[in-house]
Scaffold this motif. Structure first.
Motif, PDB file in Angstrom:
ATOM      1  N   ILE A 111       9.073  11.993 -13.867  1.00  0.00           N
ATOM      2  CA  ILE A 111       7.701  11.458 -14.050  1.00  0.00           C
ATOM      3  C   ILE A 111       7.704  10.419 -15.181  1.00  0.00           C
ATOM      4  CG2 ILE A 111       6.698  13.258 -15.568  1.00  0.00           C
ATOM      5  CD1 ILE A 111       4.054  12.769 -13.991  1.00  0.00           C
ATOM      6  N   LEU A 112       8.543  10.651 -16.163  1.00  0.00           N
ATOM      7  CA  LEU A 112       8.637   9.676 -17.257  1.00  0.00           C
ATOM      8  C   LEU A 112       9.124   8.318 -16.733  1.00  0.00           C
ATOM      9  CD1 LEU A 112       8.481   9.102 -20.277  1.00  0.00           C
ATOM     10  CD2 LEU A 112      10.791   9.950 -20.522  1.00  0.00           C
ATOM     11  N   GLU A 113      10.120   8.375 -15.853  1.00  0.00           N
ATOM     12  CA  GLU A 113      10.657   7.151 -15.225  1.00  0.00           C
ATOM     13  C   GLU A 113       9.541   6.411 -14.461  1.00  0.00           C
ATOM     14  OE1 GLU A 113      14.566   8.158 -13.430  1.00  0.00           O
ATOM     15  OE2 GLU A 113      13.721   7.147 -11.685  1.00  0.00           O
ATOM     16  N   ILE A 129       0.886  -1.166   0.000  1.00  0.00           N
ATOM     17  CA  ILE A 129       0.000   0.000   0.000  1.00  0.00           C
ATOM     18  C   ILE A 129       0.925   1.217   0.000  1.00  0.00           C
ATOM     19  CG2 ILE A 129      -1.953   1.158   1.140  1.00  0.00           C
ATOM     20  CD1 ILE A 129      -2.476  -1.839   0.595  1.00  0.00           C
ATOM     21  N   VAL A 130       0.953   1.910  -1.118  1.00  0.00           N
ATOM     22  CA  VAL A 130       1.860   3.054  -1.265  1.00  0.00           C
ATOM     23  C   VAL A 130       1.015   4.329  -1.143  1.00  0.00           C
ATOM     24  CG1 VAL A 130       3.492   4.198  -2.807  1.00  0.00           C
ATOM     25  CG2 VAL A 130       3.359   1.698  -2.773  1.00  0.00           C
ATOM     26  N   THR A 131       1.245   5.066  -0.080  1.00  0.00           N
ATOM     27  CA  THR A 131       0.424   6.256   0.181  1.00  0.00           C
ATOM     28  C   THR A 131       1.261   7.522  -0.010  1.00  0.00           C
ATOM     29  OG1 THR A 131      -0.810   4.994   1.823  1.00  0.00           O
ATOM     30  CG2 THR A 131      -1.086   7.373   1.892  1.00  0.00           C
ATOM     31  N   MET A 132       0.804   8.365  -0.939  1.00  0.00           N
ATOM     32  CA  MET A 132       1.500   9.653  -1.130  1.00  0.00           C
ATOM     33  C   MET A 132       1.078  10.560   0.016  1.00  0.00           C
ATOM     34  SD  MET A 132       1.014  10.258  -5.219  1.00  0.00           S
ATOM     35  CE  MET A 132      -0.693   9.746  -5.320  1.00  0.00           C
ATOM     36  N   LYS A 133       2.064  11.226   0.622  1.00  0.00           N
ATOM     37  CA  LYS A 133       1.702  12.077   1.771  1.00  0.00           C
ATOM     38  C   LYS A 133       2.496  13.381   1.734  1.00  0.00           C
ATOM     39  CE  LYS A 133       4.948   9.948   4.879  1.00  0.00           C
ATOM     40  NZ  LYS A 133       5.404   9.809   6.204  1.00  0.00           N
ATOM     41  N   ARG A 134       2.393  14.033   0.578  1.00  0.00           N
ATOM     42  CA  ARG A 134       3.026  15.355   0.506  1.00  0.00           C
ATOM     43  C   ARG A 134       1.927  16.408   0.704  1.00  0.00           C
ATOM     44  NH1 ARG A 134       5.561  19.144  -3.966  1.00  0.00           N
ATOM     45  NH2 ARG A 134       6.766  20.414  -2.513  1.00  0.00           N
ATOM     46  N   ALA A 135       1.746  16.847   1.930  1.00  0.00           N
ATOM     47  CA  ALA A 135       0.680  17.799   2.244  1.00  0.00           C
ATOM     48  C   ALA A 135       0.976  19.139   1.567  1.00  0.00           C
ATOM     49  CB  ALA A 135       0.586  17.973   3.756  1.00  0.00           C
ATOM     50  N   PRO A 136      -0.054  19.897   1.179  1.00  0.00           N
ATOM     51  CA  PRO A 136      -1.462  19.580   1.426  1.00  0.00           C
ATOM     52  C   PRO A 136      -2.112  18.750   0.316  1.00  0.00           C
ATOM     53  CG  PRO A 136      -1.270  21.833   0.597  1.00  0.00           C
ATOM     54  CD  PRO A 136       0.135  21.284   0.691  1.00  0.00           C
ATOM     55  N   VAL A 137      -1.567  18.793  -0.936  1.00  0.00           N
ATOM     56  CA  VAL A 137      -2.344  18.228  -2.052  1.00  0.00           C
ATOM     57  C   VAL A 137      -1.529  17.265  -2.931  1.00  0.00           C
ATOM     58  CG1 VAL A 137      -4.098  20.060  -2.161  1.00  0.00           C
ATOM     59  CG2 VAL A 137      -1.969  20.374  -3.400  1.00  0.00           C
ATOM     60  N   ASN A 138      -0.486  16.671  -2.341  1.00  0.00           N
ATOM     61  CA  ASN A 138       0.348  15.717  -3.106  1.00  0.00           C
ATOM     62  C   ASN A 138       0.800  16.266  -4.452  1.00  0.00           C
ATOM     63  OD1 ASN A 138       0.582  13.582  -1.309  1.00  0.00           O
ATOM     64  ND2 ASN A 138      -1.366  12.680  -1.946  1.00  0.00           N
ATOM     65  N   LEU A 154       1.761  17.882 -11.499  1.00  0.00           N
ATOM     66  CA  LEU A 154       3.151  18.350 -11.406  1.00  0.00           C
ATOM     67  C   LEU A 154       3.229  19.678 -10.670  1.00  0.00           C
ATOM     68  CD1 LEU A 154       4.614  17.512 -14.958  1.00  0.00           C
ATOM     69  CD2 LEU A 154       4.839  16.225 -12.835  1.00  0.00           C
ATOM     70  N   ASP A 155       4.345  19.845  -9.992  1.00  0.00           N
ATOM     71  CA  ASP A 155       4.532  21.026  -9.150  1.00  0.00           C
ATOM     72  C   ASP A 155       4.867  22.257  -9.992  1.00  0.00           C
ATOM     73  OD1 ASP A 155       5.195  22.865  -7.224  1.00  0.00           O
ATOM     74  OD2 ASP A 155       6.296  21.427  -5.983  1.00  0.00           O
ATOM     75  N   LEU A 195       3.230  16.865  -7.277  1.00  0.00           N
ATOM     76  CA  LEU A 195       4.310  15.963  -7.689  1.00  0.00           C
ATOM     77  C   LEU A 195       5.578  16.752  -7.987  1.00  0.00           C
ATOM     78  CD1 LEU A 195       2.147  13.774 -10.122  1.00  0.00           C
ATOM     79  CD2 LEU A 195       2.842  13.178  -7.790  1.00  0.00           C
ATOM     80  N   ASN A 196       6.446  16.862  -7.002  1.00  0.00           N
ATOM     81  CA  ASN A 196       7.756  17.465  -7.271  1.00  0.00           C
ATOM     82  C   ASN A 196       8.762  16.337  -7.558  1.00  0.00           C
ATOM     83  OD1 ASN A 196       8.183  16.376  -4.770  1.00  0.00           O
ATOM     84  ND2 ASN A 196       9.085  18.190  -3.865  1.00  0.00           N
TER      85      ASN A 196
END
Ligand SMILES: CC/C=C\C/C=C\C/C=C\CC/C=C/CC(=O)SCCNC(=O)CCNC(=O)[C@H](O)C(C)(C)COP(=O)(O)OP(=O)(O)OC[C@H]1O[C@@H](n2cnc3c(N)ncnc32)[C@H](O)[C@@H]1OP(=O)(O)O
Length: 288
Positions: free
Chosen positions: A112-114, A44-53, A92-93, A55-56
């Protein structure tokens, strides 16, 4: 020496409890991800980059490392989800795209390509449990999974044209593979975001869930069906279905990245990103 003893003790503890040692250790190693193995060896892989994930490069590179490790450790499946009950990922950030050096944009886009290559081509089954909005890059992540379950009353889609840049060919292909040519053309040229119900109707998602818990039940049901399927047969079939896109991306990936970098760097696109960011801030101010 002390670190070695601690590691060995931890390992024995986890193994004795029949819990995946490696995945457990992961959860402590990442800044923006939590990775846990359930009793079926599903990660279970949970993204947790607050506040809105958003993607950096760092979050994306963490996802990329996890995917490599899950492949090496032969996990039985993976669920990609968000810590938030409002946003799966906001894409994306902008901070790494706006007024950034080409090298910064290049790192973001190649990472992101990777992730796209690893997630789309993963040997194990993958499910996105979409617990909130999934615009742009968030939608792309979910499209790379095999199955999408989305909680009600949110939006998902590829709105990139609204930002003034075209959707990269492989991303167009991802969308076409999922919702068909006609629907993809209509959606991509207008930058349409679909509500959960609309997304189900068009085939962008596979199931609707009333909440996170029920979404996880559905994800388990999806993954459990593979217990009786030989993994190699499953994997080769998945590869056959996905080969064309994967081959294209591995051959032309560098060109796509450079095209995307120069597109984003154009002054007109930079202006549009600035306006879009300002609009987001204004909306927030007015709603407070
Ligand atoms: C195979 C391909 C080959 C080659 C090509 C290579 C690569 C191409 C790859 C992929 C193509 C796909 C393209 C992707 C481009 C993008 O993803 S651009 C990002 C687009 N995203 C959006 O348009 C969404 C923008 N955000 C929102 O609409 C809302 O934030 C959202 C509905 C998600 C949540 O709303 P809410 O809960 O009300 O939160 P806030 O709006 O208040 O946001 C909280 C703070 O977060 C900031 N923020 C939100 N999104 C971003 C972002 N994307 N970047 C940076 N910052 C963001 C927002 O400003 C708030 O900040 P504040 O608290 O005010 O400081």
């Amino acid at each position: 020496m002390y670190r070695y003893v601690c590691k060995t003790m931890l390992r024995r503890l986890f193994l004795s409890k029949k819990v995946s040692y490696q995945a457990r250790l992961f959860s402590g190693n990442f800044r923006y991800l939590e990775v846990l193995n359930n009793e079926n060896n599903v990660a279970i892989v949970t993204m947790k980059r607050a506040p809105v994930n958003t993607l950096n490069s760092e979050l994306l590179s963490e996802i990329s490392s996890v995917l490599t490790n899950l492949d090496e450790t032969k996990c039985s499946g993976m669920v990609l989800t968000s810590f938030s009950d409002k946003v799966f990922s906001s894409g994306l950030d902008f901070n790494e795209m706006y007024e950034s050096r080409p090298a910064t944009i290049r790192t973001l886009v190649s990472t992101i390509l990777e992730v796209i290559i690893k997630l789309y081509g993963s040997p194990f089954p993958t499910v996105a449990v979409i617990t909130g909005h999934a615009p742009s890059g968030g939608c792309v992540l979910s499209l790379c999974c095999e199955y999408r379950i989305m909680v009600q009353n949110f939006q998902i889609g590829l709105n990139v044209v609204k930002l003034g840049y075209s959707t990269p060919l492989s991303i167009v292909q991802l969308m076409v593979n999922t919702i068909g040519h006609r629907n993809a053309e209509l959606a991509l040229t207008s930058g349409r975001l679909f509500t959960t119900n609309e997304a189900l109707r068009v085939g962008l998602i596979d199931e609707i869930a009333k909440d996170r818990a029920s979404a996880f039940d559905k994800a388990n049901d999806f993954l459990n069906q593979f217990k009786v399927i030989p993994p190699i047969a499953r994997h080769f079939t998945k590869q056959s279905m996905r080969r064309a896109l994967l081959q294209d991306v591995s051959i032309n990936g560098k060109i796509y990245v450079e095209d995307f970098v120069s597109l984003i760097s154009r002054p007109k696109v930079q202006e549009l990103i600035a306006a879009y960011m300002a609009n987001m801030k204004n909306k927030k101010k007015n709603s407070n």
